[in-house]
Design a protein around this motif. Structure first.
Motif, short mmCIF file in Angstrom:
data_model
loop_
_atom_site.label_atom_id
_atom_site.label_comp_id
_atom_site.label_asym_id
_atom_site.label_seq_id
_atom_site.Cartn_x
_atom_site.Cartn_y
_atom_site.Cartn_z
N THR A 73 27.72 98.69 -2.45
CA THR A 73 27.10 100.39 -3.02
C THR A 73 25.43 100.45 -2.56
N VAL A 74 25.10 101.24 -1.65
CA VAL A 74 23.78 101.70 -0.87
C VAL A 74 23.40 103.22 -1.68
N PHE A 75 22.16 102.81 -1.72
CA PHE A 75 21.57 103.88 -2.95
C PHE A 75 20.64 103.57 -2.51
N PRO A 76 19.54 104.93 -2.86
CA PRO A 76 20.07 106.30 -3.32
C PRO A 76 19.90 106.10 -1.66
N SER A 77 20.51 107.82 -1.23
CA SER A 77 20.73 108.46 -0.19
C SER A 77 19.36 108.80 0.15
N VAL A 78 18.42 109.65 -0.87
CA VAL A 78 17.04 109.59 -0.12
C VAL A 78 16.46 109.03 -1.58
N VAL A 79 15.24 108.88 -0.40
CA VAL A 79 14.98 107.13 -0.63
C VAL A 79 13.09 107.81 -0.57
N THR A 80 12.36 107.67 -1.85
CA THR A 80 11.35 107.34 -1.69
C THR A 80 9.91 106.24 -1.47
N ASN A 81 10.21 105.44 -2.17
CA ASN A 81 10.05 103.73 -2.02
C ASN A 81 11.13 102.90 -1.30
N GLU A 82 11.91 102.35 -2.56
CA GLU A 82 13.23 101.83 -2.66
C GLU A 82 14.21 101.97 -1.50
N ILE A 83 15.33 101.38 -1.31
CA ILE A 83 16.86 100.99 -1.29
C ILE A 83 16.99 99.88 -1.65
N ASN A 84 18.48 99.92 -1.91
CA ASN A 84 19.16 99.25 -3.26
C ASN A 84 19.97 98.89 -2.53
N VAL A 85 21.47 97.72 -2.53
CA VAL A 85 22.10 97.22 -2.19
C VAL A 85 22.92 96.48 -2.85
N ASP A 86 23.69 96.53 -4.07
CA ASP A 86 24.47 96.58 -4.99
C ASP A 86 25.84 95.88 -4.23
N SER A 87 25.82 94.80 -3.97
CA SER A 87 26.95 93.34 -3.28
C SER A 87 28.16 93.40 -4.58
N LYS A 88 27.83 93.88 -6.09
CA LYS A 88 29.08 93.72 -6.94
C LYS A 88 29.68 91.96 -6.86
N GLY A 89 28.85 91.46 -6.12
CA GLY A 89 29.54 89.31 -6.54
C GLY A 89 30.02 89.19 -5.02
N GLN A 90 29.82 89.98 -3.80
CA GLN A 90 30.73 89.93 -2.24
C GLN A 90 29.40 88.97 -1.53
N LEU A 91 28.60 89.53 -1.96
CA LEU A 91 27.74 88.89 -0.59
C LEU A 91 26.71 88.04 -2.20
N HIS A 92 26.73 86.81 -1.36
CA HIS A 92 26.02 86.15 -1.59
C HIS A 92 24.35 85.15 -0.92
N GLY A 93 23.48 84.20 -0.98
CA GLY A 93 22.57 83.76 -0.71
C GLY A 93 21.80 85.15 -0.38
N ALA A 94 21.38 84.85 1.21
CA ALA A 94 19.35 85.16 1.93
C ALA A 94 21.17 86.63 1.97
N LEU A 95 19.92 87.54 2.86
CA LEU A 95 20.70 88.49 3.15
C LEU A 95 19.62 89.26 4.74
N THR A 96 20.39 89.27 6.32
CA THR A 96 19.67 89.90 6.86
C THR A 96 19.69 91.28 7.04
N TYR A 97 18.81 92.11 7.00
CA TYR A 97 19.30 93.45 7.31
C TYR A 97 18.13 94.57 8.44
N GLU A 98 18.82 95.39 9.05
CA GLU A 98 17.66 96.40 9.57
C GLU A 98 17.71 97.59 9.78
N ILE A 99 16.01 98.06 9.89
CA ILE A 99 17.04 99.28 9.67
C ILE A 99 16.14 100.00 10.80
N ILE A 100 17.23 101.31 10.71
CA ILE A 100 17.22 102.04 12.64
C ILE A 100 17.03 103.12 12.46
N ASP A 101 16.22 103.23 13.30
CA ASP A 101 15.72 105.25 12.80
C ASP A 101 16.03 106.15 14.31
#
Length: 311
Positions: A235-263
């Motif tokens: 789950t990625v939330f919230p969809s309307v963001v002010t300061n932070e966005i979160n990824v709830d991996s529910k245990g499926q991701l482990h260790g470091a996470l590399t992400y990109e934000i694209i306009d």
């Protein structure tokens, strides 16, 4: 003596009694008719013919379509989510060597295959309609410029708000675009008209160009959905963001996470690596300008991309 019947293109608005909500009818294009047309989307077009009164012989210009279906709007299996999307293409009047641009318009009568005299859908009282947003692929055969447009009307048929987005350049992967509606009146909105044109006014359409559209929305609250089944457990939330966005991996991701934000122009504005804490990844996006973005990262389920609106 000959009788000439010419093609017609009619785009006319009638204000109808309000009886349904202003959701984008079949905006995810999952309702497909037996003739392979997406329900509630289409264009007014008839092929030109000539009838000879003396012989009864019928002849006319030859119209070529991109696919075997005699239509410029049809369902596509190249969906961003779900099973289907909507594809729009141009036709070619080969007799006159004239390209006919495809235009997909929303309409309220699901029993019809084209808008007729009544394109558009009603807006329920107090319903929020503040933007036009959609996923798209664009495969132009030339220097085509397509256009998405939404118009909002009051009870007297006056246009009180509008937004338009130019679509250009080749995009073989889904991109997300949105544009806020600019209102010029405080009157209550009661009807909206949405269209996707393969040729913005003043541009030149090319035969063979294709535009694929999925997940059309008209308000910010609708931006949370359209997750693919493969990433439904993340789950990625919230969809309307002010300061932070979160990824709830529910245990499926482990260790470091590399992400990109694209306009919305496809530019990577942020790229970072963070550590997982209790299956929850948190990204600070307070420095981003207001607008629509896509956050993308790799997971054991494949590449996951979700959109969010930065206030």
């Amino acid at each position: 003596m000959k009788i000439y019947i010419f093609p017609f293109f009619i785009f006319f608005l009638l204000i109808l009694p309000i009886s349904s909500k202003s959701q984008v009818v079949n905006g995810d294009f999952e309702i497909v008719k037996p003739n392979f047309l997406p329900s509630n989307w289409g264009m007014n077009f008839t092929q030109p013919v000539v009838i000879d009164n003396e012989t009864g012989e019928v002849s006319g210009d030859q119209i070529l379509y991109t696919w075997c279906i005699p239509s410029m709007i049809y369902m596509s299996t190249e969906s961003q989510s779900g099973q289907y999307a909507m594809e729009i293409s141009n036709a070619l009047n080969s007799t006159q060597n004239l390209v006919i641009p495809g235009v997909a318009s929303i309409f309220n009568d699901a029993t019809q295959d084209m808008p007729g005299w009544n394109p558009g859908v009603p807006i329920a009282t107090a319903e929020i309609v503040n933007l036009i947003g959609f996923h798209y692929k664009f495969l132009p055969a030339g220097n085509d410029i397509a256009e998405a447009k939404v118009q909002v009307f009051d009870v007297d048929g006056n246009e009180i708000g509008t937004a338009s987005i130019d679509i250009f350049g080749t995009n073989i992967q889904y991109q997300y675009l949105s544009e806020p509606i600019q209102y010029t009146s405080n009157a209550a909105p009661v009807y909206m008209y949405i269209s996707f044109s393969m040729a913005k006014e003043g541009s030149t359409p090319t035969f063979g160009s294709r535009l694929i559209i999925d997940n059309v929305v008209t308000n910010s609250a609708a931006l949370t959905v359209f997750a693919n089944e493969k990433n439904a457990e993340i789950t990625v939330f919230p969809s309307v963001v002010t300061n932070e966005i979160n990824v709830d991996s529910k245990g499926q991701l482990h260790g470091a996470l590399t992400y990109e934000i694209i306009d919305i122009e496809g530019k990577i504005v942020t790229k970072n690596t963070i550590e997982e804490v209790n299956n929850l990844y948190t990204m600070n996006v307070s420095d981003l300008s207001s607008g629509m973005y896509i956050i993308s990262f790799d997971s054991p389920l494949g590449k996951i991309s979700e959109k969010f609106l930065k206030q």
